[in-house]
Design a protein around this motif. Structure first.
Motif, PDB file in Angstrom:
ATOM      1  N   THR A 184      -1.259  -8.451  -2.908  1.00  0.00           N
ATOM      2  CA  THR A 184      -0.599  -8.164  -1.640  1.00  0.00           C
ATOM      3  C   THR A 184      -0.793  -9.303  -0.654  1.00  0.00           C
ATOM      4  OG1 THR A 184      -0.948  -5.809  -1.973  1.00  0.00           O
ATOM      5  CG2 THR A 184      -0.448  -6.515   0.264  1.00  0.00           C
ATOM      6  N   SER A 185      -2.031  -9.723  -0.474  1.00  0.00           N
ATOM      7  CA  SER A 185      -2.297 -10.788   0.491  1.00  0.00           C
ATOM      8  C   SER A 185      -1.666 -12.103   0.040  1.00  0.00           C
ATOM      9  CB  SER A 185      -3.792 -10.956   0.715  1.00  0.00           C
ATOM     10  OG  SER A 185      -4.445 -11.243  -0.491  1.00  0.00           O
ATOM     11  N   THR A 186      -1.691 -12.387  -1.254  1.00  0.00           N
ATOM     12  CA  THR A 186      -1.035 -13.586  -1.761  1.00  0.00           C
ATOM     13  C   THR A 186       0.453 -13.561  -1.450  1.00  0.00           C
ATOM     14  OG1 THR A 186      -2.627 -13.826  -3.551  1.00  0.00           O
ATOM     15  CG2 THR A 186      -0.498 -14.878  -3.864  1.00  0.00           C
ATOM     16  N   ILE A 227       0.989 -13.965   2.506  1.00  0.00           N
ATOM     17  CA  ILE A 227       0.646 -15.302   3.012  1.00  0.00           C
ATOM     18  C   ILE A 227       1.643 -16.344   2.521  1.00  0.00           C
ATOM     19  CG2 ILE A 227      -1.056 -17.160   2.841  1.00  0.00           C
ATOM     20  CD1 ILE A 227      -3.208 -14.892   2.809  1.00  0.00           C
ATOM     21  N   GLY A 246       4.292  -9.119  -2.668  1.00  0.00           N
ATOM     22  CA  GLY A 246       3.587  -8.420  -1.596  1.00  0.00           C
ATOM     23  C   GLY A 246       3.983  -6.952  -1.510  1.00  0.00           C
TER      24      GLY A 246
END
Length: 159
Positions: A94-96, A99, A122
């Motif tokens: 998700t964070s990858t 971002i 994400g």
């Protein structure tokens, strides 16, 4: 002096001889400019895609194509039970995705294909993390219900 600086110093003439790094009339590097005299929209779609700075002969094309495998794997995990999913893995995905979606819209040339795959990565991660959280919440409430029933049964047996 570290050995890496010697390597860079030795490689500098090779990079300076490269035609893509020669400055143009404005004094800026002509890194992504075409070396042909043709108009940018001339030729077939395949030729334009081949010569594009984000075309099929660049990492800007193949990295997102390969990254779709992560999205497909995340979608296939929708069929798995939530207790078998890893929260840390899905939080990382998700964070990858979030971002790098933003980053893809900042870099030059903008890479919309990479932004799209990161956006979907994400979103798949958000869905999976939501499933994990909902499953854990339902397990907590079931545990609490069982504990209250056990207490009620103890009270009924031992008045």
């Amino acid at each position: 002096m570290p050995p890496s600086s010697n390597l860079f110093r030795a490689a500098r003439p090779a990079f300076r001889a490269n035609q893509f790094f020669r400055p143009n009339q404005a004094g800026r590097g002509a890194r992504f400019q075409s070396t042909t005299a043709e108009a940018p929209n001339s030729g077939s779609w395949a030729k334009r895609m081949w010569d594009s700075p984000v075309g099929v002969k660049t990492v800007h094309f193949w990295a997102p194509v390969m990254k779709w495998a992560l999205v497909i794997a995340g979608i296939s995990d929708l069929a798995r039970p939530a207790e078998k999913l890893s929260l840390t893995q899905n939080a990382a995905l998700t964070s990858t995705g979030i971002i790098w979606t933003r980053w893809c819209l900042i870099i030059k040339p903008k890479n919309y294909l990479l932004a799209a795959v990161n956006f979907f990565l994400g979103m798949v991660g958000v869905v999976q993390c939501s499933r994990i959280f909902l499953h854990r919440q339902s397990q907590k409430s079931l545990t609490e219900q069982v504990e209250t029933k056990v207490e009620e049964a103890k009270q009924a047996v031992n008045p």
